[in-house]
Design a protein around this motif. Structure first.
Motif, PDB file in Angstrom:
ATOM      1  N   ILE A   1       0.843  -1.178   0.000  1.00 52.53           N
ATOM      2  CA  ILE A   1       0.000   0.000   0.000  1.00 52.53           C
ATOM      3  C   ILE A   1       0.885   1.237   0.000  1.00 52.53           C
ATOM      4  CG2 ILE A   1      -0.203   0.010   2.527  1.00 52.53           C
ATOM      5  CD1 ILE A   1      -3.102   1.030   2.123  1.00 52.53           C
ATOM      6  N   ILE A   2       0.443   2.283  -0.715  1.00 52.49           N
ATOM      7  CA  ILE A   2       1.155   3.557  -0.754  1.00 52.49           C
ATOM      8  C   ILE A   2       0.126   4.676  -0.806  1.00 52.49           C
ATOM      9  CG2 ILE A   2       1.414   3.527  -3.268  1.00 52.49           C
ATOM     10  CD1 ILE A   2       4.156   4.916  -2.842  1.00 52.49           C
TER      11      ILE A   2
ATOM     12  N   LYS B   1      -5.111   6.349   7.705  1.00 56.39           N
ATOM     13  CA  LYS B   1      -5.018   7.600   8.461  1.00 56.39           C
ATOM     14  C   LYS B   1      -3.584   7.858   8.920  1.00 56.39           C
ATOM     15  CE  LYS B   1      -8.263   7.943  11.417  1.00 56.39           C
ATOM     16  NZ  LYS B   1      -9.098   7.892  12.631  1.00 56.39           N
ATOM     17  N   ASN B   2      -2.870   6.805   9.309  1.00 56.59           N
ATOM     18  CA  ASN B   2      -1.513   6.946   9.848  1.00 56.59           C
ATOM     19  C   ASN B   2      -0.412   6.712   8.823  1.00 56.59           C
ATOM     20  OD1 ASN B   2      -2.510   7.451  12.467  1.00 56.59           O
ATOM     21  ND2 ASN B   2      -2.832   5.267  12.757  1.00 56.59           N
ATOM     22  N   LEU B   3      -0.770   6.388   7.605  1.00 56.40           N
ATOM     23  CA  LEU B   3       0.209   6.079   6.564  1.00 56.40           C
ATOM     24  C   LEU B   3       0.906   7.349   6.072  1.00 56.40           C
ATOM     25  CD1 LEU B   3       1.073   3.554   4.889  1.00 56.40           C
ATOM     26  CD2 LEU B   3      -0.601   4.255   3.197  1.00 56.40           C
ATOM     27  N   PRO B   4       2.239   7.377   6.062  1.00 51.57           N
ATOM     28  CA  PRO B   4       2.938   8.555   5.537  1.00 51.57           C
ATOM     29  C   PRO B   4       2.848   8.593   4.007  1.00 51.57           C
ATOM     30  CG  PRO B   4       4.511   6.871   6.187  1.00 51.57           C
ATOM     31  CD  PRO B   4       3.150   6.366   6.567  1.00 51.57           C
ATOM     32  N   PHE B   5       2.890   9.777   3.443  1.00 54.36           N
ATOM     33  CA  PHE B   5       2.837   9.933   1.996  1.00 54.36           C
ATOM     34  C   PHE B   5       4.114   9.412   1.350  1.00 54.36           C
ATOM     35  CE2 PHE B   5      -0.209  13.203   3.292  1.00 54.36           C
ATOM     36  CZ  PHE B   5      -1.272  12.871   2.466  1.00 54.36           C
ATOM     37  N   GLY B   6       3.957   8.707   0.232  1.00 52.44           N
ATOM     38  CA  GLY B   6       5.082   8.286  -0.585  1.00 52.44           C
ATOM     39  C   GLY B   6       5.895   7.112  -0.072  1.00 52.44           C
TER      40      GLY B   6
END
Length: 67
Positions: free
Chosen positions: A3-4, A55-60
């Motif tokens: 996932i990204i 919600k907590n996933l950083p971009f990129g």
């Protein structure tokens, strides 16, 4: 699966990509509406975990999707 989270610009919203083990795009949806199509890629019943992850996933940052 992986996932990204992709950052949108101006009027383009943030998006989520889900890719398989060969990095082939499996799903692509808006980050603010993640629960509309989870049945299409086999994550039904895991909506709450997926929402919290997004919600907590950083971009990129590509991450292994383990739910």
């Amino acid at each position: 699966m992986y996932i990204i989270k992709v950052k949108g610009k101006a009027k383009i919203p943030d998006y989520i990509q889900i890719r398989d083990e060969n990095f082939v795009l499996v799903a692509y949806f808006r980050a603010d509406r993640p629960l509309k199509s989870v049945e299409k890629f086999g994550l039904e019943g895991k909506e709450e975990k997926l929402e919290e992850l997004i919600k907590n996933l950083p971009f990129g940052k590509l991450q292994k999707l383990d739910l």
